[in-house]
Design an enzyme around this catalytic site. Structure first.
Site, PDB file in Angstrom:
ATOM      1  N   TYR A 160       0.841  -1.207   0.000  1.00 61.58           N
ATOM      2  CA  TYR A 160       0.000   0.000   0.000  1.00 61.58           C
ATOM      3  C   TYR A 160       0.874   1.255   0.000  1.00 61.58           C
ATOM      4  O   TYR A 160       0.657   2.177  -0.789  1.00 61.58           O
ATOM      5  CB  TYR A 160      -0.916  -0.002   1.227  1.00 61.58           C
ATOM      6  CG  TYR A 160      -1.902   1.143   1.250  1.00 61.58           C
ATOM      7  CD1 TYR A 160      -3.084   1.080   0.529  1.00 61.58           C
ATOM      8  CD2 TYR A 160      -1.653   2.287   2.010  1.00 61.58           C
ATOM      9  CE1 TYR A 160      -4.003   2.128   0.551  1.00 61.58           C
ATOM     10  CE2 TYR A 160      -2.557   3.335   2.045  1.00 61.58           C
ATOM     11  CZ  TYR A 160      -3.725   3.254   1.313  1.00 61.58           C
ATOM     12  OH  TYR A 160      -4.628   4.300   1.331  1.00 61.58           O
ATOM     13  N   ILE A 193      -9.743   8.907   7.110  1.00 61.33           N
ATOM     14  CA  ILE A 193     -11.072   9.355   6.696  1.00 61.33           C
ATOM     15  C   ILE A 193     -12.089   8.269   7.029  1.00 61.33           C
ATOM     16  O   ILE A 193     -11.805   7.075   6.897  1.00 61.33           O
ATOM     17  CB  ILE A 193     -11.105   9.647   5.172  1.00 61.33           C
ATOM     18  CG1 ILE A 193      -9.950  10.587   4.780  1.00 61.33           C
ATOM     19  CG2 ILE A 193     -12.454  10.247   4.771  1.00 61.33           C
ATOM     20  CD1 ILE A 193      -9.954  11.944   5.450  1.00 61.33           C
TER      21      ILE A 193
END
Length: 256
Positions: A160, A193
């Site tokens: 990632y 988020i």
């Protein structure tokens, strides 16, 4: 002071990964500013729901299913959008996955390849077919979704982190190559988020969520709508001299 206003009337905006989270919020935000939105996602259910939310609020949108890790599917997506809606004027290449957690020496080749394909290779594929469409229309703007993990390292998610660093490098490269053709290319780097990805990371554990909030100077996680606002601005004429930039929206996390 009045808020910024945008005019996306008559513009065709493609948003990938628009079936949930930041992608959905961005698709809705573009539609609210008058854009005709091409909603794309691997999940048909999620993509159709995003279109429904846009249409029920008076906007215009069409759903295009696409697995962005598939080169043929991405090429077909761009072709279908242009045929149905006209040349693409703006794009938010947002689709992404977090992959499995493991240190470098324990990570599997399967997970590495999957994360790189979805998070990085897809960005190249999307731009490969979006940019020619934008050139036909006289220019445009692209925002690629990176992350604060594209700027610093995080343990146990090597693929990632590598993919999101790569997105920033690829964004800068494309920005240089197409600046003279009236195409701007930028990246957005969200912090923590409130999205399905974060839900999967915390596994619904409120304690884990509180830890994420405490790690952010603002003391909270961000909302998808806050990232959408940054994306809409980066694509707009209000940001007409901004290209090759990685905009961080993280509640102060990177300032620590």
């Amino acid at each position: 002071m009045a808020g910024l206003t945008y005019d996306y009337s008559g513009k065709v905006v493609l948003v990938t990964g628009a079936g949930s989270g930041i992608g959905r919020a961005s698709a809705i935000a573009f539609a609210q500013e008058g854009a005709w939105v091409a909603v794309s996602d691997k999940s048909e259910e999620g993509g159709i729901e995003t279109v429904r939310l846009i249409v029920q609020n008076g906007g215009e949108a069409v759903f295009f299913p696409c697995d962005v890790s598939n080169p043929v599917a991405v090429k077909t997506l761009a072709e279908h959008v242009e045929k149905r809606m006209g040349p693409i004027s703006h794009a938010f290449n947002n689709a992404g996955i977090e992959g499995e957690q493991a240190f470098v020496t324990d990570a599997t080749e399967e997970n590495w390849n999957k994360v790189i394909d979805v998070n990085l290779r897809s960005i190249w594929l999307c731009m490969k077919y979006e940019i020619p469409s934008m050139i036909k229309g006289g220019g445009g703007a692209i925002v690629n979704c990176s992350s604060i993990a594209g700027l610093v390292g995080f343990k146990a998610i090597p693929a990632y982190v590598a993919s999101k660093h790569g997105v920033i490098g690829l964004t800068k490269n494309a920005a240089l190559e197409y600046a003279s053709q009236n195409i701007r290319v930028n990246a957005v780097c969200p912090g923590v988020i409130q999205t399905p990805m974060v839900d999967r990371f915390t596994k619904g554990d409120p304690v884990a969520l509180e830890e994420l909030k405490r790690s952010t100077p603002m003391g909270r996680v961000g909302s998808p709508e806050e990232i959408a606002a940054a994306v809409v601005w980066l694509c707009s004429d209000q940001a007409s001299f901004v290209t090759g930039h990685a905009l961080v929206a993280d509640g102060g996390w990177m300032a620590q």
